[in-house]
Design a protein around this motif. Structure first.
Motif, PDB file in Angstrom:
ATOM      1  N   LYS A   1      61.694  49.056  40.430  1.00  0.00           N
ATOM      2  CA  LYS A   1      60.442  49.734  40.083  1.00  0.00           C
ATOM      3  C   LYS A   1      59.327  48.687  40.008  1.00  0.00           C
ATOM      4  O   LYS A   1      59.597  47.486  39.843  1.00  0.00           O
ATOM      5  N   ILE A   2      58.088  49.164  40.107  1.00  0.00           N
ATOM      6  CA  ILE A   2      56.931  48.262  40.048  1.00  0.00           C
ATOM      7  C   ILE A   2      56.205  48.533  38.738  1.00  0.00           C
ATOM      8  O   ILE A   2      55.929  49.691  38.408  1.00  0.00           O
ATOM      9  N   LEU A   3      55.904  47.482  37.993  1.00  0.00           N
ATOM     10  CA  LEU A   3      55.201  47.662  36.714  1.00  0.00           C
ATOM     11  C   LEU A   3      53.763  48.114  36.950  1.00  0.00           C
ATOM     12  O   LEU A   3      53.137  47.729  37.941  1.00  0.00           O
ATOM     13  N   ASP A   4      53.259  48.894  36.004  1.00  0.00           N
ATOM     14  CA  ASP A   4      51.883  49.396  36.135  1.00  0.00           C
ATOM     15  C   ASP A   4      50.844  48.297  35.926  1.00  0.00           C
ATOM     16  O   ASP A   4      49.755  48.358  36.466  1.00  0.00           O
ATOM     17  N   THR A   5      51.198  47.287  35.133  1.00  0.00           N
ATOM     18  CA  THR A   5      50.208  46.238  34.845  1.00  0.00           C
ATOM     19  C   THR A   5      50.159  45.212  35.974  1.00  0.00           C
ATOM     20  O   THR A   5      51.178  44.664  36.374  1.00  0.00           O
ATOM     21  N   ALA A   6      48.966  44.984  36.480  1.00  0.00           N
ATOM     22  CA  ALA A   6      48.791  44.073  37.617  1.00  0.00           C
ATOM     23  C   ALA A   6      48.733  42.628  37.143  1.00  0.00           C
ATOM     24  O   ALA A   6      48.288  42.347  36.040  1.00  0.00           O
ATOM     25  N   TYR A   7      49.169  41.728  37.990  1.00  0.00           N
ATOM     26  CA  TYR A   7      49.141  40.307  37.663  1.00  0.00           C
ATOM     27  C   TYR A   7      47.782  39.710  38.025  1.00  0.00           C
ATOM     28  O   TYR A   7      47.139  39.049  37.214  1.00  0.00           O
ATOM     29  N   ALA A   8      47.343  39.953  39.267  1.00  0.00           N
ATOM     30  CA  ALA A   8      46.066  39.380  39.708  1.00  0.00           C
ATOM     31  C   ALA A   8      45.523  40.181  40.877  1.00  0.00           C
ATOM     32  O   ALA A   8      46.296  40.772  41.631  1.00  0.00           O
ATOM     33  N   GLU A   9      44.206  40.196  41.006  1.00  0.00           N
ATOM     34  CA  GLU A   9      43.590  40.873  42.151  1.00  0.00           C
ATOM     35  C   GLU A   9      43.116  39.836  43.149  1.00  0.00           C
ATOM     36  O   GLU A   9      42.634  38.774  42.757  1.00  0.00           O
ATOM     37  N   GLU A  10      43.242  40.157  44.421  1.00  0.00           N
ATOM     38  CA  GLU A  10      42.889  39.164  45.426  1.00  0.00           C
ATOM     39  C   GLU A  10      42.312  39.822  46.680  1.00  0.00           C
ATOM     40  O   GLU A  10      42.332  41.038  46.810  1.00  0.00           O
ATOM     41  N   GLU A  11      41.838  38.975  47.599  1.00  0.00           N
ATOM     42  CA  GLU A  11      41.307  39.487  48.866  1.00  0.00           C
ATOM     43  C   GLU A  11      41.893  38.720  50.036  1.00  0.00           C
ATOM     44  O   GLU A  11      42.070  37.506  49.973  1.00  0.00           O
ATOM     45  N   TYR A  12      42.188  39.461  51.092  1.00  0.00           N
ATOM     46  CA  TYR A  12      42.767  38.864  52.296  1.00  0.00           C
ATOM     47  C   TYR A  12      41.672  38.521  53.312  1.00  0.00           C
ATOM     48  O   TYR A  12      40.711  39.282  53.480  1.00  0.00           O
ATOM     49  N   ALA A  13      41.876  37.416  54.003  1.00  0.00           N
ATOM     50  CA  ALA A  13      40.990  37.063  55.121  1.00  0.00           C
ATOM     51  C   ALA A  13      41.792  36.295  56.167  1.00  0.00           C
ATOM     52  O   ALA A  13      42.949  35.929  55.929  1.00  0.00           O
ATOM     53  N   ILE A  14      41.150  36.057  57.301  1.00  0.00           N
ATOM     54  CA  ILE A  14      41.793  35.289  58.371  1.00  0.00           C
ATOM     55  C   ILE A  14      41.382  33.820  58.202  1.00  0.00           C
ATOM     56  O   ILE A  14      40.219  33.534  57.915  1.00  0.00           O
TER      57      ILE A  14
END
Ligand code: GLN
Length: 244
Positions: free
Chosen positions: A196-209
């Protein structure tokens, strides 16, 4: 002597060409990735598929060329771009200040969240509960970097591919995995009775090339296409195909 010198120069040029696999040699754009990261890049029946694969093909098409995929370890991606063996790296790669010291990033094309996945019957309910536990990460990823920083080297078990981390969780060798949200969802979807995946997020991030530092010509071209496909819906159409 002159002859010898020019021979030397020519052979260095030939060697130089052979040594680097970038578009100067093939005319195609070489993208390096780590095809162990569904739904962004993975193999399906020997074919490379996923959001990044399709986006890179679309970018190449809009730039009047084709893309060739080099499938390597995640922590080799930046060195490969730095040494000109690929034109760019696209691998659900998070923009970080440290990485920016070695490569240039395009405009971002996706947001992501680092999540915690645990065995379905685990008592771990939040990021804080990870303290004292054995945490699986994919080597060299932001999950690896954050968890090593927060919980210490001895808490971390590194895997070349995160599916192996999930497997280790199943056999009880480790207690949790920290990985990008969509990847966790894709793996859990295959085996929902185990994880299962916990509801609380660890960190937010953004993807780029990522491109070689100073390759502004390619960077500008990629940015132009990214802006275009972000605003005209072409990017969303690809994402929607893979993320329901
Ligand atoms: N987004 C994470 C990172 O950039 C993981 C990427 C991956 O494993 N392909 O470190």
């Amino acid at each position: 002597m002159k002859k010898l010198l020019s021979l030397l120069v020519v052979s260095c040029m030939v060697l130089g060409l052979v040594a680097c696999g970038n578009s100067k040699q093939t005319g195609k754009l070489i993208m390096c990735t780590n095809a162990e990261f569904p739904p962004y890049e993975y193999k399906d029946g020997g074919e490379f598929v996923g959001i990044d694969v399709e986006v890179s093909k679309l970018i190449a098409q809009k730039l009047g060329t084709e893309v060739e995929i080099l499938d390597i370890a995640f922590d080799s991606l930046i060195p490969t771009v730095m040494s000109d063996k690929a034109d760019f790296a696209m691998a659900g790669m998070t923009v970080t200040e440290d990485r920016k010291e070695n490569v240039d990033f395009t405009h971002t094309y996706q947001t992501a969240v680092q999540v915690v996945a645990v065995p379905v019957n685990s008592s771990i309910a939040s990021v804080d509960d990870l303290s004292g536990k054995k945490i699986g990460v994919q080597q060299g990823t932001t999950g690896d970097i954050y968890c090593t920083g927060d919980f210490g080297e001895s808490a971390i078990e590194r895997f070349p591919k995160i599916v192996d981390g999930f497997q280790a969780m199943k056999t009880g060798r480790i207690d949790a995995c920290v990985v990008d949200d969509q990847v966790a969802k894709a793996i859990v979807a295959q085996d929902a009775s185990s994880y299962k995946i916990l509801d609380t997020a660890y960190a937010e991030e953004e993807y780029a090339i990522a491109v070689k530092k100073g390759n502004t010509d390619l960077l500008n071209k990629l940015n132009k296409v990214i802006d275009e496909i972000k605003s005209n819906g072409e990017l969303k159409a690809i994402v929607d195909k893979y993320i329901k």
